[in-house]
Design a protein around this motif. Structure first.
Motif, PDB file in Angstrom:
ATOM      1  N   ILE A 119      51.418  12.849  59.098  1.00 28.80           N
ATOM      2  CA  ILE A 119      50.254  13.738  59.081  1.00 28.80           C
ATOM      3  C   ILE A 119      49.945  14.237  60.485  1.00 28.80           C
ATOM      4  O   ILE A 119      49.692  15.416  60.706  1.00 28.80           O
ATOM      5  CB  ILE A 119      49.017  13.021  58.497  1.00 28.80           C
ATOM      6  N   ASN A 148      50.195  18.151  61.376  1.00 24.53           N
ATOM      7  CA  ASN A 148      48.954  18.824  61.738  1.00 24.53           C
ATOM      8  C   ASN A 148      48.843  19.141  63.220  1.00 24.53           C
ATOM      9  O   ASN A 148      47.848  19.693  63.660  1.00 24.53           O
ATOM     10  CB  ASN A 148      47.749  17.956  61.337  1.00 24.53           C
ATOM     11  N   SER A 167      48.151  23.933  54.780  1.00 26.36           N
ATOM     12  CA  SER A 167      47.710  22.581  54.406  1.00 26.36           C
ATOM     13  C   SER A 167      48.304  22.114  53.091  1.00 26.36           C
ATOM     14  O   SER A 167      48.270  20.915  52.791  1.00 26.36           O
ATOM     15  CB  SER A 167      46.185  22.529  54.283  1.00 26.36           C
ATOM     16  N   ILE A 211      50.644  18.899  52.627  1.00 25.73           N
ATOM     17  CA  ILE A 211      49.956  17.623  52.852  1.00 25.73           C
ATOM     18  C   ILE A 211      48.995  17.329  51.695  1.00 25.73           C
ATOM     19  O   ILE A 211      48.909  16.199  51.218  1.00 25.73           O
ATOM     20  CB  ILE A 211      49.167  17.674  54.182  1.00 25.73           C
ATOM     21  N   VAL A 212      48.301  18.378  51.232  1.00 30.43           N
ATOM     22  CA  VAL A 212      47.337  18.167  50.152  1.00 30.43           C
ATOM     23  C   VAL A 212      48.050  17.703  48.873  1.00 30.43           C
ATOM     24  O   VAL A 212      47.592  16.772  48.201  1.00 30.43           O
ATOM     25  CB  VAL A 212      46.540  19.465  49.880  1.00 30.43           C
ATOM     26  N   PHE A 269      48.968  14.207  49.234  1.00 28.79           N
ATOM     27  CA  PHE A 269      47.773  13.361  49.130  1.00 28.79           C
ATOM     28  C   PHE A 269      47.423  13.089  47.673  1.00 28.79           C
ATOM     29  O   PHE A 269      47.059  11.970  47.303  1.00 28.79           O
ATOM     30  CB  PHE A 269      46.599  14.037  49.842  1.00 28.79           C
ATOM     31  N   PHE A 302      48.028   7.132  51.607  1.00 26.63           N
ATOM     32  CA  PHE A 302      47.378   7.961  52.622  1.00 26.63           C
ATOM     33  C   PHE A 302      46.210   7.213  53.242  1.00 26.63           C
ATOM     34  O   PHE A 302      46.081   7.130  54.449  1.00 26.63           O
ATOM     35  CB  PHE A 302      46.837   9.250  51.979  1.00 26.63           C
TER      36      PHE A 302
END
Lengths: 275, 306
Positions: A203, A207, A250, A253-254, A257, A264
């Protein structure tokens, strides 16, 4: 009777607070499908007849998204591979072999965990220039790998210290080498700690803005977060484009998740508590 | 007797070969850490006593000059104040609000499913990147077209200049950082709350303690370690933060929301004063290391929590 009443009130209070927390997310997700005038005039209303994917197609073209995605993906995957291999090897040595060198190394690693990256930024830029990796994705990969290593070594060491000694002894009697023990006995057991490591470091790398903004030429080698930010800078008043851009950056990653929520939370909390 | 000596000898032979292999295992990690972390850290200290104006240029030794000039550079004390305000403001708000939310989430009144859904929803902003959160909040704070002012207008209130008002902008930046970081604290608090033995709460209930009494006399003291962890980790994160506040406010108005991390970046990339930037880096590293050391000591003592 009074209990049910209290229960309902506290549930609604929490739900209300959650709605407030999610208004920004709702705002930008529906905004990504709206025209500029609608975002400004009716920011929170949902009217499907006036929504379209135009912002996405535009942002997709202008952001050079494929390239940015490829670059960020490359940096993340290679850096994670390095972190996992070097981290588990070093963790094995520290956790299973008793010698002063390993104890000293471990103490240094723990100390390095607390150093903020921004503090070393200036000499790192100089160093990367000197070794000729400025503007190259490899410079980024090496910096990300190195700065994520101390914490991974810490995690791997802790995990391997908790495994019983008998497994090793039996393997030595059977004539296994030390490297064979690492490869055949320990490595297969490391899945949970590797997952924690990958998520925490992954992450951060995905990011990242600061490292790629400082070490890469953002026009030629954009990474996702830098591309999104520059795209926003170019079209400051075109909110729809910006929203579409941040959604696309994003999304990977979302989605992860949603499927790996437990890992996570564990990975990020481990990072916060120990890092 | 002879046998055991031989056994010990072969054991030490094995041990020696293990140490050799271990050293080989250590090489890649050690190399990466030394080249890309330790050497830059040594360099930053060296640079801080020198003047250097570009990547290739030579250094000239100036002693403590950089540390003396630093406080006289434009806006320095405003930036120190901005950093402190941001770090302490966001830490206090994050910890207090997270504690309240965690208490609500942990409440026995919630069923299993809604607890997990709520927890995931509160955690969600944590996975967004700093630049994404920055862009989002910058747009929301915009004076003419931002959603916050539209809502205020529709409620009949006067719109507020969130991004360029002394004092208020600091608050605006803090709110965005609170929004993006509460999730982590909440999860840590939840773990702490779950580690309180239920017998303790039941015993208190039998003794006739009310909700308020349980909260102040049992839950709060039992939660002390989680509170310490959260205060320390959140303040470290705040001192390190760079792009989120930068994208939202650009350090404006004046220098009032410009953080020291942003100043390091400025010295390094815009004004090419590597010496000054390094001196500031050394100071920032010392501050963060000091907080982290407290954290490590606290954690060592309370290893059982995590």
């Amino acid at each position: 009777m009074e209990k049910t009443w209290k229960r309902i009130v506290s549930w609604f209070a929490l739900a209300l607070a959650t709605v407030v927390l999610w208004i920004p997310i709702y705002y930008f997700v529906i905004g990504a499908f709206k025209k500029r005038t609608d975002i400004v005039k009716h920011p929170l209303t949902l009217d499907f007849s006036r929504m379209s994917f135009d912002n996405f197609t535009y942002a997709f073209k202008k952001m050079n998204l494929f390239k940015a995605l490829g670059n960020t993906g490359f940096i993340t995957v290679i850096a994670l591979l390095i972190v996992i291999i070097c981290g588990s090897l070093a963790g094995f040595a520290i956790a299973r072999i008793h010698h002063k060198v390993f104890r000293v190394f471990y103490t240094v690693v723990i100390a390095l965990m607390v150093v903020p990256f921004i503090g070393a930024l200036i000499p790192i830029v100089v160093l990367i220039h000197r070794i000729g990796l400025y503007g190259s994705l490899w410079g980024n990969v090496l910096i990300q790998a190195a700065w994520n290593l101390p914490f991974s070594i810490f995690l791997f060491t802790g995990f391997m210290q908790s495994l019983p000694k008998e497994m090793e002894d039996a393997a030595y009697i059977d004539g296994c080498s030390t490297f064979g023990i690492y490869l055949r006995i320990f490595l297969p057991l490391l899945k949970p700690v590797t997952a924690t490591c990958c998520i925490r470091a992954g992450i951060g790398i995905w990011n990242d803005y600061l490292v790629s903004n400082s070490l890469l030429n953002s026009a030629r080698q954009p990474t996702l977060m830098v591309a999104v930010y520059q795209f926003f800078g170019q079209y400051v008043s075109e909110y729809g484009y910006a929203f579409a851009g941040i959604i696309m950056a994003s999304l990977p990653i979302v989605i992860m998740f949603l499927f790996l929520q437990k890992y996570f939370i564990k990975g990020l909390v481990a990072g916060a508590v120990k890092g | 007797m002879a046998k055991s000596v031989a056994a010990r000898k072969s054991l030490s032979g094995l041990e020696r070969s293990r140490v050799r292999t271990g050293l080989v295992f250590l090489i890649p990690a050690a190399l990466l850490c030394i080249v890309f972390i330790v050497i830059p850290l040594i360099s930053v200290v060296v640079y801080s006593f020198n003047e250097k104006s570009s990547v290739g240029s030579a250094m000239t030794y100036v002693g403590l000059e950089n540390f003396k000039t630093l406080p006289t550079t434009e806006g320095f004390w405003q930036m120190v104040w901005a950093t402190m305000l941001f770090a302490f403001g966001s830490t206090i708000l994050i910890v207090v609000l997270s504690f309240i939310v965690a208490m609500a989430l942990d409440s026995k009144r919630l069923d299993y499913i809604s607890r997990n859904v709520f927890r995931a929803m509160w955690f969600f902003p944590c996975i967004l990147s700093g630049s994404v959160v920055g862009i989002l909040w910058r747009i929301m704070y915009t004076y003419n077209n931002g959603v916050i002012n539209s809502v205020l207008k529709s409620l009949g209130a006067t719109p507020v200049n969130w991004l360029e008002t002394y004092g208020l902008t600091n608050f605006a930046v803090i709110i965005a950082s609170v929004w993006s970081q509460m999730g982590l604290c909440i999860v840590i608090f939840l773990a702490g709350l779950q580690s309180i033995p239920t017998e303790l709460l039941e015993a208190a209930a039998i003794d006739g303690a009310g909700h308020g009494q349980v909260r102040t006399h049992i839950i709060l003291p039992m939660m002390a370690p989680s509170i310490t962890i959260n205060v320390l980790t959140t303040s470290i994160a705040a001192f390190k933060m760079y792009e989120l506040p930068w994208i939202i406010s650009k350090g404006l108005p004046g220098y009032s929301t410009r953080l020291l991390t942003q100043r390091i970046h400025f010295f390094g990339f815009e004004s090419s004063k590597f010496g000054l930037g390094s001196a500031l880096s050394v100071i920032l590293i010392l501050v963060i290391t000091a907080i982290s050391l407290i954290q490590l000591v606290v954690l060592r003592r309370r290893e059982d929590i995590y």
